[in-house]
Design a protein around this motif. Structure first.
Motif, mmCIF file in Angstrom:
data_model
loop_
_atom_site.group_PDB
_atom_site.id
_atom_site.type_symbol
_atom_site.label_atom_id
_atom_site.label_comp_id
_atom_site.label_asym_id
_atom_site.label_seq_id
_atom_site.Cartn_x
_atom_site.Cartn_y
_atom_site.Cartn_z
ATOM 1 N N TYR A 70 37.952 25.225 -21.310
ATOM 2 C CA TYR A 70 38.830 24.231 -20.690
ATOM 3 C C TYR A 70 38.219 23.675 -19.405
ATOM 4 N N VAL A 71 37.639 24.546 -18.597
ATOM 5 C CA VAL A 71 37.001 24.122 -17.349
ATOM 6 C C VAL A 71 35.846 23.163 -17.650
ATOM 7 N N LYS A 72 35.022 23.522 -18.617
ATOM 8 C CA LYS A 72 33.896 22.655 -18.993
ATOM 9 C C LYS A 72 34.398 21.309 -19.514
ATOM 10 N N ALA A 73 35.406 21.361 -20.369
ATOM 11 C CA ALA A 73 35.947 20.128 -20.941
ATOM 12 C C ALA A 73 36.565 19.249 -19.859
ATOM 13 N N SER A 74 37.239 19.843 -18.888
ATOM 14 C CA SER A 74 37.875 19.069 -17.821
ATOM 15 C C SER A 74 36.852 18.259 -17.036
ATOM 16 N N ALA A 75 35.782 18.913 -16.637
ATOM 17 C CA ALA A 75 34.742 18.219 -15.867
ATOM 18 C C ALA A 75 34.103 17.110 -16.697
ATOM 19 N N ALA A 76 33.824 17.397 -17.932
ATOM 20 C CA ALA A 76 33.170 16.409 -18.791
ATOM 21 C C ALA A 76 34.109 15.254 -19.137
ATOM 22 N N LEU A 77 35.390 15.528 -19.303
ATOM 23 C CA LEU A 77 36.345 14.460 -19.620
ATOM 24 C C LEU A 77 36.518 13.488 -18.461
ATOM 25 N N VAL A 78 36.422 13.973 -17.247
ATOM 26 C CA VAL A 78 36.497 13.076 -16.089
ATOM 27 C C VAL A 78 35.314 12.113 -16.120
ATOM 28 N N GLU A 79 34.133 12.646 -16.326
ATOM 29 C CA GLU A 79 32.929 11.803 -16.399
ATOM 30 C C GLU A 79 33.019 10.823 -17.561
ATOM 31 N N LEU A 80 33.492 11.301 -18.688
ATOM 32 C CA LEU A 80 33.652 10.433 -19.854
ATOM 33 C C LEU A 80 34.624 9.302 -19.557
ATOM 34 N N GLY A 81 35.724 9.604 -18.907
ATOM 35 C CA GLY A 81 36.710 8.590 -18.556
ATOM 36 C C GLY A 81 36.139 7.513 -17.654
ATOM 37 N N ARG A 83 32.951 6.595 -17.399
ATOM 38 C CA ARG A 83 31.992 5.773 -18.152
ATOM 39 C C ARG A 83 32.677 4.830 -19.140
ATOM 40 N N TRP A 84 33.706 5.311 -19.811
ATOM 41 C CA TRP A 84 34.383 4.459 -20.784
ATOM 42 C C TRP A 84 35.239 3.401 -20.102
ATOM 43 N N SER A 85 35.771 3.693 -18.934
ATOM 44 C CA SER A 85 36.546 2.662 -18.233
ATOM 45 C C SER A 85 35.638 1.508 -17.828
ATOM 46 N N GLU A 86 34.386 1.809 -17.508
ATOM 47 C CA GLU A 86 33.418 0.745 -17.213
ATOM 48 C C GLU A 86 33.212 -0.139 -18.439
ATOM 49 N N ARG A 87 33.133 0.480 -19.603
ATOM 50 C CA ARG A 87 32.963 -0.289 -20.845
ATOM 51 C C ARG A 87 34.169 -1.182 -21.108
ATOM 52 N N ILE A 88 35.341 -0.652 -20.855
ATOM 53 C CA ILE A 88 36.563 -1.434 -21.079
ATOM 54 C C ILE A 88 36.614 -2.622 -20.121
ATOM 55 N N ASP A 89 36.222 -2.388 -18.885
ATOM 56 C CA ASP A 89 36.205 -3.479 -17.911
ATOM 57 C C ASP A 89 35.248 -4.603 -18.324
ATOM 58 N N LYS A 90 34.186 -4.255 -19.004
ATOM 59 C CA LYS A 90 33.192 -5.254 -19.417
ATOM 60 C C LYS A 90 33.547 -5.939 -20.736
ATOM 61 N N ALA A 91 34.556 -5.446 -21.425
ATOM 62 C CA ALA A 91 34.949 -6.035 -22.711
ATOM 63 C C ALA A 91 35.438 -7.464 -22.498
ATOM 64 N N THR A 92 35.141 -8.311 -23.475
ATOM 65 C CA THR A 92 35.449 -9.733 -23.313
ATOM 66 C C THR A 92 36.825 -10.127 -23.821
ATOM 67 N N ASN A 93 37.402 -9.350 -24.746
ATOM 68 C CA ASN A 93 38.730 -9.716 -25.258
ATOM 69 C C ASN A 93 39.518 -8.456 -25.611
ATOM 70 N N ASP A 94 40.794 -8.640 -25.940
ATOM 71 C CA ASP A 94 41.676 -7.511 -26.224
ATOM 72 C C ASP A 94 41.250 -6.729 -27.457
ATOM 73 N N THR A 95 40.761 -7.411 -28.465
ATOM 74 C CA THR A 95 40.316 -6.732 -29.686
ATOM 75 C C THR A 95 39.179 -5.772 -29.372
ATOM 76 N N GLU A 96 38.240 -6.233 -28.564
ATOM 77 C CA GLU A 96 37.117 -5.379 -28.177
ATOM 78 C C GLU A 96 37.609 -4.189 -27.343
ATOM 79 N N LYS A 97 38.572 -4.408 -26.463
ATOM 80 C CA LYS A 97 39.114 -3.331 -25.643
ATOM 81 C C LYS A 97 39.804 -2.278 -26.506
ATOM 82 N N ILE A 98 40.526 -2.720 -27.512
ATOM 83 C CA ILE A 98 41.197 -1.783 -28.414
ATOM 84 C C ILE A 98 40.175 -0.957 -29.182
ATOM 85 N N GLN A 99 39.108 -1.602 -29.634
ATOM 86 C CA GLN A 99 38.045 -0.882 -30.335
ATOM 87 C C GLN A 99 37.397 0.151 -29.411
ATOM 88 N N ILE A 100 37.181 -0.231 -28.166
ATOM 89 C CA ILE A 100 36.586 0.694 -27.202
ATOM 90 C C ILE A 100 37.533 1.867 -26.938
#
Length: 149
Positions: A70-81, A83-100
C-alpha cells in the motif's frame, strides 16, 4: 461545462492522493524506497499484468506485507496522477480527455497489480476500511505511514 466537471473530478482524485500521502506518510526514518528508486526499478515498457479480482476480507486487519504494498502504491499513484493530469491538460477535445481518463484508470489498476495488490479495488478498500482501523496503526507505521488515528 463538461470540461469544468472533468477538471474538477481530476483535481479531486489528485488531491485525495496528495492529501493521503502528506497526512499519512512519514518515511524519514523508515526503510521505504524513494520514489526515484521505485521508478528506476520499473521497466519502461512493461507488459499488461493480470489484475486479480478483489473480494473484501471478513476482517479489516491488514498484514505487514499488504501495508508495504500500500505504501509503495500510494507513492507511485501520486506520481502517476501528476503525469496523467499533464496529459489531460494537453488534450485538445473532450473525447480525447475521456480516452486519457479511461487509460489512466487502467494504468492505476496496473500499477497496483504490479506492486502486489489486487488492483485499484484493493487499494481503495485498504484506504477506506483498513487504514482507519486503529488495530492497523502499528502495521501501517512499520510500513512507513504515519496514521492519524
Amino acid at each position: 461545462m463538461s470540461r469544468r466537471i472533468l477538471k474538477v473530478a481530476l483535481l479531486m482524485i489528485a488531491s485525495f492522493f496528495v492529501a493521503a500521502v502528506f497526512t499519512a506518510c512519514d518515511s524519514a526514518d523508515q526503510d521505504v524506497p524513494e520514489m526515484t528508486q521505485v521508478q528506476s526499478s520499473a521497466p519502461k515498457t512493461a507488459p499488461i499484468v493480470k489484475v486479480d479480482s478483489f473480494t473484501a476480507p471478513a476482517t479489516s486487519v491488514i498484514t505487514a506485507e499488504k501495508a508495504k504494498y500500500y505504501v509503495k502504491a500510494s507513492a507511485a499513484l501520486v506520481e502517476l496522477g501528476v503525469r496523467w493530469s499533464e496529459r489531460i491538460d494537453k488534450a485538445t477535445n473532450d473525447t480525447e480527455k475521456i480516452q486519457i481518463l479511461n487509460a489512466y484508470n487502467v494504468a492505476r489498476d496496473q500499477l497496483c497489480a504490479r506492486v502486489g495488490l489486487a488492483g485499484i479495488a484493493e487499494y481503495n478498500w485498504i484506504t477506506k476500511v483498513a487504514l482507519p482501523d486503529p488495530k492497523n496503526k502499528a502495521t501501517f507505521e512499520n510500513a512507513g505511514l504515519k496514521t492519524a488515528n
